[in-house]
Design a protein around this motif. Structure first.
Motif, PDB file in Angstrom:
ATOM      1  N   UNK A  89      -8.437  71.921 -18.085  1.00 11.80           N
ATOM      2  CA  UNK A  89      -9.278  71.496 -19.201  1.00 11.80           C
ATOM      3  C   UNK A  89      -9.984  72.731 -19.746  1.00 11.80           C
ATOM      4  N   UNK A  90      -9.905  72.942 -21.037  1.00 10.85           N
ATOM      5  CA  UNK A  90     -10.492  74.128 -21.668  1.00 10.85           C
ATOM      6  C   UNK A  90     -11.605  73.672 -22.619  1.00 10.85           C
ATOM      7  N   UNK A  91     -12.849  74.072 -22.326  1.00 10.42           N
ATOM      8  CA  UNK A  91     -13.978  73.564 -23.106  1.00 10.42           C
ATOM      9  C   UNK A  91     -14.804  74.697 -23.705  1.00 10.42           C
ATOM     10  N   UNK A  92     -15.608  74.361 -24.707  1.00  9.58           N
ATOM     11  CA  UNK A  92     -16.313  75.363 -25.499  1.00  9.58           C
ATOM     12  C   UNK A  92     -17.672  75.778 -24.982  1.00  9.58           C
ATOM     13  N   UNK A  93     -17.772  76.025 -23.671  1.00  9.99           N
ATOM     14  CA  UNK A  93     -18.961  76.592 -23.040  1.00  9.99           C
ATOM     15  C   UNK A  93     -20.161  75.638 -23.000  1.00  9.99           C
ATOM     16  N   UNK A  94     -19.945  74.354 -23.323  1.00  6.93           N
ATOM     17  CA  UNK A  94     -21.026  73.372 -23.179  1.00  6.93           C
ATOM     18  C   UNK A  94     -20.844  72.624 -21.866  1.00  6.93           C
ATOM     19  N   UNK A  95     -19.914  71.670 -21.825  1.00  6.01           N
ATOM     20  CA  UNK A  95     -19.643  70.897 -20.619  1.00  6.01           C
ATOM     21  C   UNK A  95     -18.309  70.185 -20.793  1.00  6.01           C
ATOM     22  N   UNK A 116      -4.115  70.381  -8.027  1.00  6.77           N
ATOM     23  CA  UNK A 116      -5.160  71.377  -8.257  1.00  6.77           C
ATOM     24  C   UNK A 116      -5.620  71.234  -9.698  1.00  6.77           C
ATOM     25  N   UNK A 117      -6.789  71.817  -9.993  1.00  9.99           N
ATOM     26  CA  UNK A 117      -7.316  71.701 -11.351  1.00  9.99           C
ATOM     27  C   UNK A 117      -8.256  72.856 -11.640  1.00  9.99           C
ATOM     28  N   UNK A 118      -8.478  73.081 -12.919  1.00 11.12           N
ATOM     29  CA  UNK A 118      -9.417  74.109 -13.338  1.00 11.12           C
ATOM     30  C   UNK A 118     -10.052  73.764 -14.661  1.00 11.12           C
ATOM     31  N   UNK A 119     -11.344  74.053 -14.790  1.00  8.44           N
ATOM     32  CA  UNK A 119     -12.054  73.928 -16.058  1.00  8.44           C
ATOM     33  C   UNK A 119     -12.339  75.338 -16.554  1.00  8.44           C
ATOM     34  N   UNK A 120     -11.788  75.677 -17.708  1.00  6.50           N
ATOM     35  CA  UNK A 120     -11.876  77.035 -18.247  1.00  6.50           C
ATOM     36  C   UNK A 120     -12.609  77.031 -19.585  1.00  6.50           C
ATOM     37  N   UNK A 121     -13.110  78.207 -19.946  1.00  5.04           N
ATOM     38  CA  UNK A 121     -13.881  78.335 -21.174  1.00  5.04           C
ATOM     39  C   UNK A 121     -12.991  78.846 -22.303  1.00  5.04           C
ATOM     40  N   UNK A 122     -13.128  78.225 -23.468  1.00  3.52           N
ATOM     41  CA  UNK A 122     -12.457  78.691 -24.675  1.00  3.52           C
ATOM     42  C   UNK A 122     -13.454  78.697 -25.820  1.00  3.52           C
ATOM     43  N   UNK A 131     -18.457  80.495 -26.422  1.00  2.90           N
ATOM     44  CA  UNK A 131     -17.132  80.806 -25.896  1.00  2.90           C
ATOM     45  C   UNK A 131     -16.328  81.756 -26.757  1.00  2.90           C
ATOM     46  N   UNK A 132     -16.975  82.508 -27.624  1.00  3.52           N
ATOM     47  CA  UNK A 132     -16.243  83.465 -28.447  1.00  3.52           C
ATOM     48  C   UNK A 132     -15.507  84.486 -27.592  1.00  3.52           C
ATOM     49  N   UNK A 133     -14.256  84.741 -27.914  1.00  4.91           N
ATOM     50  CA  UNK A 133     -13.452  85.690 -27.147  1.00  4.91           C
ATOM     51  C   UNK A 133     -12.903  85.151 -25.844  1.00  4.91           C
ATOM     52  N   UNK A 134     -13.142  83.904 -25.549  1.00  5.64           N
ATOM     53  CA  UNK A 134     -12.623  83.282 -24.327  1.00  5.64           C
ATOM     54  C   UNK A 134     -11.413  82.402 -24.679  1.00  5.64           C
ATOM     55  N   UNK A 135     -10.491  82.257 -23.744  1.00  6.86           N
ATOM     56  CA  UNK A 135     -10.451  82.871 -22.420  1.00  6.86           C
ATOM     57  C   UNK A 135     -10.194  84.377 -22.510  1.00  6.86           C
ATOM     58  N   UNK A 136     -10.907  85.133 -21.698  1.00  7.23           N
ATOM     59  CA  UNK A 136     -10.739  86.580 -21.692  1.00  7.23           C
ATOM     60  C   UNK A 136      -9.866  86.998 -20.515  1.00  7.23           C
ATOM     61  N   UNK A 254     -20.426  80.705 -19.421  1.00  5.70           N
ATOM     62  CA  UNK A 254     -20.121  79.993 -18.177  1.00  5.70           C
ATOM     63  C   UNK A 254     -18.827  80.550 -17.594  1.00  5.70           C
ATOM     64  N   UNK A 255     -18.568  80.206 -16.345  1.00  6.37           N
ATOM     65  CA  UNK A 255     -17.396  80.719 -15.649  1.00  6.37           C
ATOM     66  C   UNK A 255     -16.447  79.565 -15.302  1.00  6.37           C
ATOM     67  N   UNK A 256     -15.178  79.872 -15.129  1.00  6.35           N
ATOM     68  CA  UNK A 256     -14.225  78.820 -14.749  1.00  6.35           C
ATOM     69  C   UNK A 256     -14.601  78.159 -13.430  1.00  6.35           C
ATOM     70  N   UNK A 257     -14.254  76.901 -13.314  1.00  9.34           N
ATOM     71  CA  UNK A 257     -14.419  76.159 -12.064  1.00  9.34           C
ATOM     72  C   UNK A 257     -13.038  75.721 -11.598  1.00  9.34           C
ATOM     73  N   UNK A 258     -12.711  76.020 -10.346  1.00 10.09           N
ATOM     74  CA  UNK A 258     -11.389  75.718  -9.793  1.00 10.09           C
ATOM     75  C   UNK A 258     -11.513  74.670  -8.694  1.00 10.09           C
ATOM     76  N   UNK A 259     -10.532  73.801  -8.624  1.00 12.01           N
ATOM     77  CA  UNK A 259     -10.559  72.712  -7.664  1.00 12.01           C
ATOM     78  C   UNK A 259      -9.219  72.628  -6.931  1.00 12.01           C
ATOM     79  N   UNK A 260      -9.283  72.726  -5.616  1.00  9.83           N
ATOM     80  CA  UNK A 260      -8.101  72.615  -4.764  1.00  9.83           C
ATOM     81  C   UNK A 260      -8.267  71.391  -3.861  1.00  9.83           C
ATOM     82  N   UNK A 261      -7.170  70.850  -3.356  1.00 10.84           N
ATOM     83  CA  UNK A 261      -7.255  69.620  -2.576  1.00 10.84           C
ATOM     84  C   UNK A 261      -7.803  69.848  -1.182  1.00 10.84           C
ATOM     85  N   UNK A 262      -8.242  68.772  -0.581  1.00  5.90           N
ATOM     86  CA  UNK A 262      -8.690  68.834   0.822  1.00  5.90           C
ATOM     87  C   UNK A 262      -7.566  68.336   1.731  1.00  5.90           C
TER      88      UNK A 262
END
Length: 262
Positions: A89-95, A116-122, A131-136, A254-262
């Motif tokens: 999921x790529x979001x604009x630095x809010x939530x 697995x999953x990741x929330x990244x900034x764009x 989020x200007x210049x993101x993803x960098x 903000x920084x990316x958040x990564x999620x791996x399984x248990x």
């Protein structure tokens, strides 16, 4: 499992999601790749059959805390049965609110096994200040690292045994019940038709590109960013006020958040 092919499946009107998804796929280091770009309207009328040995990287941008309002079209004609998937999921630095959970639920419903999953900034659709210049380069390296982690994980464990948890709540954040769309400065508009050609949901009148159907519009801002004369803009006063508030409250990167399984 042995990864034979990385399949990228994404919707990315302004390219941020596309970059992240490709970086994750690169990290998987699969011998083959298949790209399923579902951004254009016509692309969602084609399909593909995924096979054992495939690992999908599924990515969408976030709009107001949700996935784009076209997920049924997004997965249409994509045949998958128990195919491991990395969600982006790529979001604009809010939530990103409920977007990752919604993407997970939709992926499962359409035959995927999220591992697995990741929330990244764009860049935010409506303002360069978020989020200007993101993803960098750092974001993309973390995305590639997520792919490498998934490859290592799948080498040792059965995807069916993995349990992935991501943030979010159900029922999801309600979507807007008001028609919202960019406005057009007719003095600047040359009727070139680029906005209509690039609109991923055909919300722009083919006879008059200054007219946008607010009920169909996703507010992806592709028309604003692709207009060569800068004729498209946010004209609704309430939206302009909201953007100013967002810029004041969420400008800190903000920084990316990564999620791996248990």
């Amino acid at each position: 499992m042995e990864i034979k092919r990385a399949v990228t499946l994404f919707f990315s009107p302004t390219d941020g999601t596309r970059k992240v998804v490709r970086a994750v796929a690169q990290g998987l280091a699969a011998p083959e790749t298949l790209e399923l770009d579902r951004t254009s309207f016509d692309s969602r009328w084609t399909g593909a059959q995924l096979c054992p040995g495939d690992v999908a990287v599924i990515g969408v941008p976030v709009y107001a805390g949700r996935t784009p309002a076209l997920m049924e079209e997004f997965f249409r004609y994509i045949q998958a049965k128990d195919i491991p998937a990395v969600l982006v999921a790529c979001y604009g630095n809010r939530a990103y609110e409920d977007a990752l959970l919604e993407l997970k639920d939709e992926s499962v419903r359409h035959g995927f096994l999220p591992v697995a999953a990741g929330a990244f900034i764009g860049r935010h659709s409506f303002t360069e200040k978020l989020g200007g210049g993101r993803p960098d380069a750092s974001d993309l390296e973390q995305a590639a690292g997520l792919g490498r982690s998934v490859a290592a994980l799948l080498a040792d464990r059965d995807p069916a045994d993995l349990v992935l948890e991501v943030p979010g709540h159900f029922p999801y954040t309600p979507r807007s019940d008001m028609p919202i769309a960019p406005a057009t400065n007719r003095e600047l508009c040359t009727n070139c038709g680029l906005c209509r050609k690039n609109c991923p949901v055909q919300a722009i009148d083919p006879m008059d590109p200054a007219v946008i159907d607010g009920w169909r519009c996703l507010t992806c801002a592709k028309c604003i960013q692709s207009c060569p004369t800068h004729a498209k803009y946010i004209g609704i006063p309430a939206m302009r006020e909201k953007i100013a508030i967002l810029e004041a409250m969420f400008s800190a990167p903000k920084q990316p958040e990564l999620f791996l399984p248990r």
